[in-house]
Design a protein around this motif. Structure first.
Motif, short mmCIF file in Angstrom:
data_model
loop_
_atom_site.label_atom_id
_atom_site.label_comp_id
_atom_site.label_asym_id
_atom_site.label_seq_id
_atom_site.Cartn_x
_atom_site.Cartn_y
_atom_site.Cartn_z
N ASP A 193 0.93 -1.15 0.22
CA ASP A 193 0.03 -0.12 -0.22
C ASP A 193 0.70 1.36 0.04
O ASP A 193 2.10 1.02 1.01
N ARG A 197 1.14 5.57 -0.55
CA ARG A 197 0.37 7.12 -0.51
C ARG A 197 1.32 7.88 -0.91
O ARG A 197 2.38 8.13 -1.15
N ARG A 217 -1.48 15.94 5.47
CA ARG A 217 -1.86 14.12 4.56
C ARG A 217 -0.22 14.18 4.87
O ARG A 217 -0.77 12.70 5.40
N ALA A 251 -1.21 11.75 8.03
CA ALA A 251 -2.14 11.40 7.86
C ALA A 251 -2.16 9.84 7.07
O ALA A 251 -2.18 8.83 7.31
N CYS A 252 -1.52 10.06 6.49
CA CYS A 252 -1.17 8.92 5.36
C CYS A 252 0.03 8.17 6.04
O CYS A 252 -0.18 7.12 5.87
N GLY A 262 0.36 7.53 9.00
CA GLY A 262 -0.57 6.89 10.17
C GLY A 262 -1.55 5.97 9.81
O GLY A 262 -1.30 4.51 10.18
N GLU A 263 -2.25 6.04 8.12
CA GLU A 263 -2.60 5.18 7.59
C GLU A 263 -1.79 3.82 7.44
O GLU A 263 -2.22 2.26 7.77
N LEU A 264 -0.74 4.66 7.05
CA LEU A 264 -0.27 2.50 6.48
C LEU A 264 0.71 2.27 8.20
O LEU A 264 0.63 1.15 7.52
N GLY A 265 1.11 3.55 8.71
CA GLY A 265 1.67 2.37 9.91
C GLY A 265 3.31 2.64 10.44
O GLY A 265 3.55 2.48 8.87
N TYR A 266 3.83 2.61 11.27
CA TYR A 266 4.62 3.30 11.33
C TYR A 266 5.58 1.34 11.35
O TYR A 266 4.97 0.10 12.29
N GLU A 308 6.46 9.39 13.81
CA GLU A 308 6.20 10.74 13.81
C GLU A 308 7.65 11.77 13.28
O GLU A 308 7.65 12.32 12.11
N ALA A 330 3.65 1.01 2.63
CA ALA A 330 3.80 0.37 3.43
C ALA A 330 4.83 -0.43 4.25
O ALA A 330 5.35 -1.47 3.01
#
Length: 402
Positions: free
Chosen positions: A147, A149, A156, A159-160, A162-166, A193, A210
């Motif tokens: 995935d 972004r 963004r 936010a992106c 965070g959506e993908l995860g660390y 972050e 990701a």
């Protein structure tokens, strides 16, 4: 160590061409040796007269031209044509980085005066080398990929991620970005972050991907040559075991291992999109869902291509020369178990991997066998290894000083 069972047209020279300054490029030395040992006159664009490539005894002539990637493309093409007009015959052009491949494909008709080039569409090549374009191609053709972004601003970006995860993987968006406006030096794994904002800073073009954890993944390499009729031969597969930086960077140690399913998958993709020429594909097998995910598609010769050859001595750069000079590409299985090491990077990689969980090994992983292909040392070509050692030491001293 010569051409073995592969007979190249020795009347047709080759020119290695790159854009940007990276004198420690093992792929260029490998290409010079492969073609030179087969009797081809090899020319190369080099940063200076003392790079490892420039000092190879298999090089017919070096063309000192320290490009930066900031030049006007028309200026680069004019200089390339001046070199071509000085060659004894039309030459096979061998781009060794994405920028050179893009430049050559976009001016194929003009360069045809002096050079032989695969008939790949410039727009397709540019799309494959661009992270956004490759991601769209994967979605369009049903090819699994991590995935990804493409954030346009700082909000963004956060936010992106965070959506993908660390941890999250950060990449430059397009090939020319790494020379003209790099966000990162190369593929970079960011843990949180805070580190992401410190690295990227102000809004800039970047790709976030990701991360598939190394403990549940296998990194596979595919090198192939796609002929004008759409047939991909040869198609080589291998397993990446170490990289630098660790788990996200360039290959430092790998092995040639047959993976027929992945070879078919890669060839099928090239046929579906109409790709022609040499290619270097990176796939990550996600053991959590059992899917091979395409991470990168490099539309040119790969730096570690010398890991792969058939029993008759065919590798990707020889396949390129054979095809563009109208000769048949002989069939043959890859030499299994052949190992590759980039010594100037693998020492640091080996230390970094010690004590950490490594990549998962495939079932039935064979014992060490098949020979070793080092990036720099060669019994018949000793100077590149000496030059690489001196330059690598100088880089290490500068970094230590900083």
């Amino acid at each position: 160590m010569g051409g073995q069972g592969v007979e190249l047209d020795r009347s047709v020279p080759a020119l290695l061409f790159k854009v940007g300054r990276y004198p420690l490029h093992q792929g260029s030395v490998g290409a010079v040796r492969s073609l030179g040992r087969a009797g081809v006159a090899v020319h190369a664009v080099v940063e200076d007269a003392y790079t490892p490539t420039a000092l190879s005894r298999h090089l017919s002539r070096r063309h000192v031209w320290p490009t930066t990637g900031l030049e006007d493309p028309a200026e680069l093409l004019d200089r390339l044509l001046r070199i071509g007009r000085g060659l004894p015959a039309r030459a096979v052009l061998v781009p060794t980085d994405d920028e050179a491949a893009l430049l050559a494909a976009g001016a194929r008709d003009r360069l045809a005066e002096c050079f032989l080039l695969p008939g790949v569409e410039p727009d397709l090549l540019a799309e494959l080398a661009d992270k956004r374009g490759l991601y769209r191609r994967c979605l369009a053709h049903g090819v699994p990929t991590p995935d990804t972004r493409f954030p346009a601003d700082r909000d963004r970006l956060v936010a992106c991620a965070g959506e993908l995860g660390y941890p999250v993987v950060v990449k430059n968006l397009a090939p020319w970005d790494r020379l003209r406006a790099p966000v990162v030096a190369g593929t970079t794994l960011v843990p949180d972050e805070r580190a992401l904002l410190a690295l990227v800073g102000a809004p800039r073009a970047v790709a976030l991907q990701a991360y598939v954890p190394r403990e549940v993944a296998q990194d596979w390499i595919v090198h192939l040559y796609a002929a004008p009729d759409g047939r991909c031969a040869p198609v080589f597969t291998g397993l990446k075991l170490r990289s630098w930086p660790p788990h996200a960077g360039v290959t430092t140690y790998a092995r040639a291992l047959a993976n027929p399913g992945l070879a078919r998958r890669s060839a099928r993709l090239c046929r579906a999109i109409g790709y022609r020429g040499p290619a270097d594909l990176d796939w990550r097998l996600d053991l959590r869902d059992g899917r091979y995910k395409l991470v990168d598609f490099n539309p040119r010769l790969g730096a570690q291509f010398r890991m792969f050859e058939t029993e008759c001595g065919l590798d990707v750069v020889r396949a390129l020369h054979l095809d563009l000079t109208g000769r048949a590409i002989p069939a043959g299985a890859q030499r299994e178990g052949r190992r590759y090491v980039a010594e100037h990077l693998d020492v640091a990689a080996l230390l970094a991997y010690r004590g950490r969980a490594g990549a998962a090994r495939p079932p039935g992983y064979p014992p060490v066998r098949g020979g070793l292909e080092p990036a720099w040392p060669a019994w018949d070509d000793p100077l590149p290894a000496a030059a690489a050692a001196v330059r690598a030491l100088a880089v290490a001293v500068r970094r230590y000083g900083r």
